[in-house]
Design an enzyme around this catalytic site. Structure first.
Site, PDB file in Angstrom:
ATOM      1  N   LYS A 164      10.870 -44.986  -6.532  1.00 39.82           N
ATOM      2  CA  LYS A 164      10.883 -45.096  -7.991  1.00 39.82           C
ATOM      3  C   LYS A 164       9.754 -45.983  -8.501  1.00 39.82           C
ATOM      4  O   LYS A 164       9.527 -46.062  -9.710  1.00 39.82           O
ATOM      5  CB  LYS A 164      12.211 -45.686  -8.481  1.00 39.82           C
ATOM      6  CG  LYS A 164      13.458 -44.991  -7.964  1.00 39.82           C
ATOM      7  CD  LYS A 164      13.648 -43.605  -8.541  1.00 39.82           C
ATOM      8  CE  LYS A 164      15.034 -43.065  -8.167  1.00 39.82           C
ATOM      9  NZ  LYS A 164      15.283 -41.714  -8.681  1.00 39.82           N
ATOM     10  N   GLN A 188      16.186 -47.730 -11.749  1.00 37.74           N
ATOM     11  CA  GLN A 188      15.426 -47.206 -12.881  1.00 37.74           C
ATOM     12  C   GLN A 188      14.731 -48.311 -13.692  1.00 37.74           C
ATOM     13  O   GLN A 188      14.046 -48.003 -14.659  1.00 37.74           O
ATOM     14  CB  GLN A 188      16.342 -46.395 -13.798  1.00 37.74           C
ATOM     15  CG  GLN A 188      16.917 -45.150 -13.160  1.00 37.74           C
ATOM     16  CD  GLN A 188      15.867 -44.103 -12.838  1.00 37.74           C
ATOM     17  OE1 GLN A 188      14.856 -43.994 -13.510  1.00 37.74           O
ATOM     18  NE2 GLN A 188      16.116 -43.312 -11.800  1.00 37.74           N
ATOM     19  N   HIS A 240      25.045 -44.056 -12.313  1.00 42.52           N
ATOM     20  CA  HIS A 240      24.675 -42.944 -11.437  1.00 42.52           C
ATOM     21  C   HIS A 240      25.805 -42.732 -10.432  1.00 42.52           C
ATOM     22  O   HIS A 240      26.555 -43.651 -10.112  1.00 42.52           O
ATOM     23  CB  HIS A 240      23.370 -43.323 -10.726  1.00 42.52           C
ATOM     24  CG  HIS A 240      22.742 -42.255  -9.893  1.00 42.52           C
ATOM     25  ND1 HIS A 240      23.213 -41.896  -8.643  1.00 42.52           N
ATOM     26  CD2 HIS A 240      21.653 -41.478 -10.114  1.00 42.52           C
ATOM     27  CE1 HIS A 240      22.435 -40.952  -8.137  1.00 42.52           C
ATOM     28  NE2 HIS A 240      21.492 -40.670  -8.993  1.00 42.52           N
ATOM     29  N   ASP A 263      22.094 -52.544 -10.162  1.00 40.75           N
ATOM     30  CA  ASP A 263      21.367 -51.350  -9.719  1.00 40.75           C
ATOM     31  C   ASP A 263      20.044 -51.307 -10.479  1.00 40.75           C
ATOM     32  O   ASP A 263      20.001 -51.010 -11.671  1.00 40.75           O
ATOM     33  CB  ASP A 263      22.209 -50.104 -10.003  1.00 40.75           C
ATOM     34  CG  ASP A 263      21.488 -48.798  -9.708  1.00 40.75           C
ATOM     35  OD1 ASP A 263      20.291 -48.824  -9.351  1.00 40.75           O
ATOM     36  OD2 ASP A 263      22.117 -47.729  -9.866  1.00 40.75           O
ATOM     37  N   CYS A 305      22.903 -36.511 -11.694  1.00 42.85           N
ATOM     38  CA  CYS A 305      23.855 -37.314 -10.908  1.00 42.85           C
ATOM     39  C   CYS A 305      24.475 -38.408 -11.766  1.00 42.85           C
ATOM     40  O   CYS A 305      24.662 -39.551 -11.321  1.00 42.85           O
ATOM     41  CB  CYS A 305      23.175 -37.917  -9.677  1.00 42.85           C
ATOM     42  SG  CYS A 305      22.716 -36.696  -8.439  1.00 42.85           S
TER      43      CYS A 305
END
Length: 567
Positions: free
Chosen positions: A390, A367, A287, A364, A528
């Site tokens: 999220k 997600q 991202h 990260d 993004c």
């Protein structure tokens, strides 16, 4: 109290018996055996290591990225009896939490004066919260809680175990907005979960309860509301630590979300390490939030960014990732799940490779956090970042997990109140982590909401959620693949949530608008993540993303609407 049975799920004993029937070798799971074959990362079809490629010495490829043995997502902060604001407070019909407020565990600060509610006078019957010991663990044993057996979804036969018992309609009843009618009269179908998730009533009510009964700034306030607010805020921090499998709540820094978390790590920890020619490793899947901060650092220091490639399915080419490391490599920052494609990366292997080269690594988890169980201690990640919105929590709140030594080495990110121990005009002494990175008044209410969201997810069980979503994703993939002119973007063997596609003879914008006219909310654009889309020769895709409250009927509605454009 929410239990597994409340959602039609099997009991812990039933699920354990089922799992052990399939995998007898799991009988000693508590002792920490290796996960069964197939529990971890499966190399995508057609993916072959180059001839002569040998994994580095000490590299253990048996560790999977999907479900880590021994991870118990049900362990949350301990709530004790006491202050009860529920008197005169009517909860809406269907509110599923216990009657009465059980305040979270009191905060025991490492420095400075921070009051506890126990120090104030209370009406008869008030029981003060249980205090933490200095290690961040409870002094009393945790109450028994539903602890789902961790079963890899790839090993679940159709119609068995948690997936078959999952009552999605019971879950949906907890989310008020899912019954929303739009201005055109259409029923809302929310398939934009990769952008943000909807919030259960339990989270909404917990935030309201805070503002009605606990609102105050935290720490140092010499009154009861400050104590209540501090207790709830620090209990939420401990909930995050337990959810991630962190050693202590002191490993958890509250931030606005993943983007701020990555920027914090970049400027506080990585920047002082860099000089001209030093290297930062990323992947093609990142991202923008995991690209641009590193570009800024590289521009200011003369460092170099190196990018790990992907194969034709959108999966990381692991040997190529390993080859990027050199004596000049100072840091790696990689995604766990691609927001644009849904690719689940071989994150355990990627962390191991970085460490074999003596390089610290950030994961990260924006997600992945809502879709797959993860234990940061077992993973051995140096940093892990995620956003609350999220995972069914409010916007504007997230967390950074950091190992104790890296948080101690990192410099303050911002300066002001709360992060200081002592200030004169000549010098300032900083508080230790996590306070060192939390200058000013934090997002107290939404941090408490984040704790409530993680409790909600833990009570259902991420293994159960993952199994249900995996089946729904497979179904959606098959249905969309039948549509003429539709091309799926990102077809890795391991995926989560996202269904990215383009359609012949219809632009991404046209598809998005057509779906919106049917009440179907999806994301249409570059997400993004322009580098990975351009790798596939695209500027944009249509991206439905599923969550555990979505249904097969909603997938059918999506497919019918896309069929209309394909005719």
């Amino acid at each position: 109290m929410i239990t597994a049975e409340s959602y039609g799920l099997p009991s812990a004993q039933e699920l354990e018996a089922w799992a052990q029937g399939l995998f007898p070798e799991w009988g000693e799971a508590a002792a920490g055996p290796e996960p069964p074959e197939g529990a971890g990362y499966d190399t995508p079809t057609g993916y072959d290591r180059p001839a002569g490629y040998d994994l580095p010495a000490g590299y253990d490829q048996s560790i999977g990225h999907d479900h880590l043995v021994g991870y118990d997502p049900s362990v949350g902060h301990d709530k004790s009896a006491g202050y009860d604001p529920s008197v005169g407070y009517d909860k809406p019909i269907g509110y599923d939490q216990p009657v009465g407020y059980n305040p979270p565990v009191a905060h025991n600060p490492s420095a400075g004066y921070n009051p506890s509610a126990a120090g104030y006078g209370h009406p008869a019957g008030y029981n003060p919260p249980v205090a933490h010991d200095p290690s961040g663990r409870h002094n009393d044993p945790p109450a028994a809680a539903y602890a789902p057996v961790v079963v890899p979804h790839t090993a679940m036969p159709p119609g068995s175990g948690a997936a078959s018992g999952f009552d999605v309609n019971r879950v949906r009843a907890d989310f008020p907005i899912l019954s929303e009618r739009l201005s055109n009269g259409k029923q809302l179908i929310w398939l934009d979960n990769g952008a943000t998730t909807q919030k259960p009533r339990q989270v909404i009510e917990r935030i309201s309860r805070y503002y009605e009964h606990e609102n105050s700034n935290v720490h140092r306030g010499a009154h009861e509301l400050a104590a209540r607010s501090t207790d709830a805020y620090e209990a939420a921090r401990e909930t995050v630590a337990n959810f991630l499998g962190a050693p202590s709540k002191d490993n958890i820094v509250f931030v606005r979300g993943t983007t701020e978390g990555i920027n914090l790590v970049a400027h506080s920890y990585v920047l002082p390490l860099l000089g001209p020619g030093d290297e930062i490793i990323l992947t093609m899947l990142e991202h923008h939030a995991n690209i641009v901060p590193w570009q800024i650092l590289a521009q200011g220091t003369g460092a170099v960014i190196k990018v790990a490639p992907v194969d034709k399915t959108g999966q990381i080419i692991l040997p190529e990732y390993e080859r990027l490391f050199s004596p000049r490599t100072k840091f790696a920052s990689v995604t766990h799940v691609s927001n644009a494609l849904g690719t689940v990366t071989p994150i355990c292997e990627m962390v191991q490779i970085a460490h074999l080269h003596g390089v610290r690594i950030l994961v990260d988890g924006a997600q992945s956090v809502a879709h797959t169980p993860l234990n940061v201690t077992a993973l051995d990640a140096d940093f892990f970042v995620f956003s609350g919105h999220k995972i069914f929590a409010p916007t504007g709140i997230g967390a950074v997990y950091g190992k104790g030594d890296v948080l101690e080495a990192a410099r303050p990110y911002q300066a002001g109140g709360n992060m200081i121990k002592d200030v004169t005009f000549e010098r300032t002494v900083y508080n230790p982590a996590p306070s060192k990175f939390e200058a000013g008044t934090g997002n107290i209410a939404d941090a408490i909401g984040l704790g409530a969201a993680l409790d909600y997810v833990s009570q259902i069980g991420l293994p159960n959620i993952g199994a249900y979503e995996h089946g729904l994703l497979d179904y959606a993939t098959r249905e969309l693949a039948r549509i003429p002119g539709l091309r799926m973007i990102g077809t890795a063997a391991e995926k989560a949530s996202a269904l990215s596609f383009v359609l012949d003879n219809a632009s991404v914008e046209q598809v998005g608008k057509h779906l919106a006219n049917h009440g179907i909310a999806v994301r249409a654009g570059h997400h993004c993540a322009q580098p990975i889309l351009r790798h596939f020769g695209l500027e944009a895709t249509v991206r439905p993303t599923i969550a555990f409250y979505n249904t097969q009927e909603e997938i059918d509605a999506l497919a019918r609407a896309v069929w209309e454009l394909a005719k």
